[in-house]
Design an enzyme around this catalytic site. Structure first.
Site, PDB file in Angstrom:
ATOM      1  CE1 TYR A 155      -4.009   2.087   0.686  1.00 30.70           C
ATOM      2  CE2 TYR A 155      -2.629   3.168   2.326  1.00 30.70           C
ATOM      3  CZ  TYR A 155      -3.789   3.137   1.562  1.00 30.70           C
ATOM      4  OH  TYR A 155      -4.703   4.157   1.674  1.00 30.70           O
ATOM      5  CE  LYS A 159      -3.684   4.824  -1.670  1.00 33.72           C
ATOM      6  NZ  LYS A 159      -4.715   5.359  -2.572  1.00 33.72           N
TER       7      LYS A 159
HETATM    8  P1  NAP Z   1     -13.470   2.440   0.934  1.00 38.51           P
HETATM    9  O1  NAP Z   1     -14.511   3.010   1.824  1.00 38.51           O
HETATM   10  O2  NAP Z   1     -12.976   1.049   1.163  1.00 38.51           O
HETATM   11  O3  NAP Z   1     -13.956   2.614  -0.575  1.00 38.51           O
HETATM   12  C1  NAP Z   1     -13.160   2.169  -1.626  1.00 38.51           C
HETATM   13  C2  NAP Z   1     -13.787   2.570  -2.937  1.00 38.51           C
HETATM   14  O4  NAP Z   1     -12.925   2.137  -4.007  1.00 38.51           O
HETATM   15  C3  NAP Z   1     -15.134   1.925  -3.174  1.00 38.51           C
HETATM   16  O5  NAP Z   1     -15.955   2.849  -3.839  1.00 38.51           O
HETATM   17  C4  NAP Z   1     -14.794   0.760  -4.101  1.00 38.51           C
HETATM   18  O6  NAP Z   1     -15.866   0.367  -4.955  1.00 38.51           O
HETATM   19  C5  NAP Z   1     -13.696   1.367  -4.937  1.00 38.51           C
HETATM   20  N1  NAP Z   1     -12.850   0.371  -5.587  1.00 38.51           N
HETATM   21  C6  NAP Z   1     -12.010  -0.522  -4.987  1.00 38.51           C
HETATM   22  N2  NAP Z   1     -11.406  -1.278  -5.923  1.00 38.51           N
HETATM   23  C7  NAP Z   1     -11.849  -0.848  -7.139  1.00 38.51           C
HETATM   24  C8  NAP Z   1     -11.591  -1.231  -8.474  1.00 38.51           C
HETATM   25  N3  NAP Z   1     -10.712  -2.202  -8.784  1.00 38.51           N
HETATM   26  N4  NAP Z   1     -12.249  -0.572  -9.469  1.00 38.51           N
HETATM   27  C9  NAP Z   1     -13.140   0.409  -9.184  1.00 38.51           C
HETATM   28  N5  NAP Z   1     -13.412   0.826  -7.934  1.00 38.51           N
HETATM   29  C10 NAP Z   1     -12.783   0.191  -6.918  1.00 38.51           C
HETATM   30  O7  NAP Z   1     -12.130   3.337   0.980  1.00 38.51           O
HETATM   31  P2  NAP Z   1     -11.889   4.846   1.466  1.00 38.51           P
HETATM   32  O8  NAP Z   1     -11.411   4.794   2.867  1.00 38.51           O
HETATM   33  O9  NAP Z   1     -13.026   5.712   1.086  1.00 38.51           O
HETATM   34  O10 NAP Z   1     -10.596   5.191   0.579  1.00 38.51           O
HETATM   35  C11 NAP Z   1     -10.678   5.935  -0.629  1.00 38.51           C
HETATM   36  C12 NAP Z   1      -9.243   6.258  -1.073  1.00 38.51           C
HETATM   37  O11 NAP Z   1      -8.571   6.987  -0.033  1.00 38.51           O
HETATM   38  C13 NAP Z   1      -8.391   5.014  -1.322  1.00 38.51           C
HETATM   39  O12 NAP Z   1      -7.516   5.246  -2.395  1.00 38.51           O
HETATM   40  C14 NAP Z   1      -7.590   4.885  -0.031  1.00 38.51           C
HETATM   41  O13 NAP Z   1      -6.397   4.197  -0.225  1.00 38.51           O
HETATM   42  C15 NAP Z   1      -7.359   6.355   0.300  1.00 38.51           C
HETATM   43  N6  NAP Z   1      -7.061   6.591   1.706  1.00 38.51           N
HETATM   44  C16 NAP Z   1      -7.954   6.258   2.689  1.00 38.51           C
HETATM   45  C17 NAP Z   1      -7.630   6.520   4.021  1.00 38.51           C
HETATM   46  C18 NAP Z   1      -8.553   6.206   5.143  1.00 38.51           C
HETATM   47  O14 NAP Z   1      -8.148   6.391   6.316  1.00 38.51           O
HETATM   48  N7  NAP Z   1      -9.786   5.754   4.909  1.00 38.51           N
HETATM   49  C19 NAP Z   1      -6.387   7.101   4.331  1.00 38.51           C
HETATM   50  C20 NAP Z   1      -5.505   7.411   3.306  1.00 38.51           C
HETATM   51  C21 NAP Z   1      -5.858   7.174   1.989  1.00 38.51           C
HETATM   52  P3  NAP Z   1     -17.013  -0.685  -4.444  1.00 38.51           P
HETATM   53  O15 NAP Z   1     -17.775   0.031  -3.363  1.00 38.51           O
HETATM   54  O16 NAP Z   1     -17.830  -0.935  -5.635  1.00 38.51           O
HETATM   55  O17 NAP Z   1     -16.274  -1.864  -3.929  1.00 38.51           O
END
Ligand code: NAP
Length: 242
Positions: A155, A159
């Site tokens: 990861y 990133k």
């Molecule tokens: P999340 O709630 O797990 O949502 C992930 C999203 O990505 C969902 O809409 C999912 O679609 C979609 N997705 C996953 N694999 C995919 C694929 N192969 N093709 C198309 N769509 C796909 O995650 P989140 O926490 O909102 O994170 C969003 C972004 O922020 C990510 O890049 C994550 O790495 C980054 N981020 C998050 C955090 C945190 O603390 N949450 C911190 C740093 C960075 P489905 O719903 O259809 O599965």
């Protein structure tokens, strides 16, 4: 300033941070193309909420890791929407584990979704922006990509890769009026982090709380509206990476 009459693509727009960004850009007047992978109902519910704001919204199923599927989906979006002004590369996954025990599938799936996915979307969307000499590309990185996080070699690498991709594209596309920036969230309360929140973690965050998807959406809106910032990575982390 607002985004009225412009269109935005948000990958991973069905839930979490992507959903909040989609709603925020829609509140500024943008029409929204959402990409999801498996959560059809959530994606359609989000599209419904967006349409309630008085703009257009369509949800597309697409695996961002597939060059062919992203090509086909961007082409469908192009037919359904006016000119694409904003691309938000937000779709992402984790497959955590210690590097000494990490299997190939965990490495490949995270790199394919998080990093190749952003490349695929940029590759197919940029030609549309080049023609208009205007565009905003915003990719979601992470503080893990800036600092490295134990248990997240795959990861963190994906990133950190987003930041290099962002800077290279920023330099390549600046002359055509296209900006490319990244956002590095810290710990944001979503499905991805639902088992991670502890009192010790919250204590380590200078602002004293986990972030919300809306905190990240504010930064995305700022970048979508900023004409003179490119190649930048904005941390939205409550100060944890200071
Ligand atoms: P999340 O709630 O797990 O949502 C992930 C999203 O990505 C969902 O809409 C999912 O679609 C979609 N997705 C996953 N694999 C995919 C694929 N192969 N093709 C198309 N769509 C796909 O995650 P989140 O926490 O909102 O994170 C969003 C972004 O922020 C990510 O890049 C994550 O790495 C980054 N981020 C998050 C955090 C945190 O603390 N949450 C911190 C740093 C960075 P489905 O719903 O259809 O599965």
């Amino acid at each position: 300033m607002n985004l009225a009459g412009r269109s935005a693509i948000i990958t991973g727009g069905s839930r979490g941070i992507g959903r909040a960004i989609a709603l925020k850009l829609a509140s500024l007047g943008a029409d929204i193309a959402l990409i999801y992978q498996g959560s059809r109902e959530k994606a359609e519910a989000t599209a419904g909420e967006i349409m309630d704001l008085g703009v257009k919204a369509i949800a597309y199923r697409c695996d961002v890791a597939s060059f062919a599927e992203t090509k086909e989906t961007v082409s469908a979006i192009r037919n359904d929407f006016a000119e694409i002004e904003v691309l938000v590369n937000n779709a992402g996954i984790t497959r955590d584990g210690l590097v000494a025990m990490m299997d190939e599938e965990s490495w490949d799936s995270v790199m394919d979704t998080n990093l190749k996915g952003a490349f695929c979307m940029i590759r197919h969307t940029v030609p549309l922006m080049l023609r208009r000499r205007s565009g905003r590309i915003i990719s979601i990185s992470s503080v893990s990509g800036l600092m490295g996080n134990p248990g997240q070699a795959n990861y963190s690498a994906s990133k950190a890769g987003i930041i290099g991709l962002t800077k290279a594209c920023a330099k390549e596309l600046a002359g055509r009026g296209i900006t490319c920036n990244a956002i590095a969230p810290g710990f944001i309360r979503t499905d991805m982090t639902k088992d991670m929140e502890t009192a010790d973690l919250v204590k380590a965050i200078p602002l004293g709380r986990m972030g919300t998807p809306e905190d990240v959406a504010e930064a995305a809106a700022f970048l979508a509206l900023s004409p003179y910032i490119t190649g930048e990575t904005i941390r939205v982390d409550g100060g944890i990476s200071m």
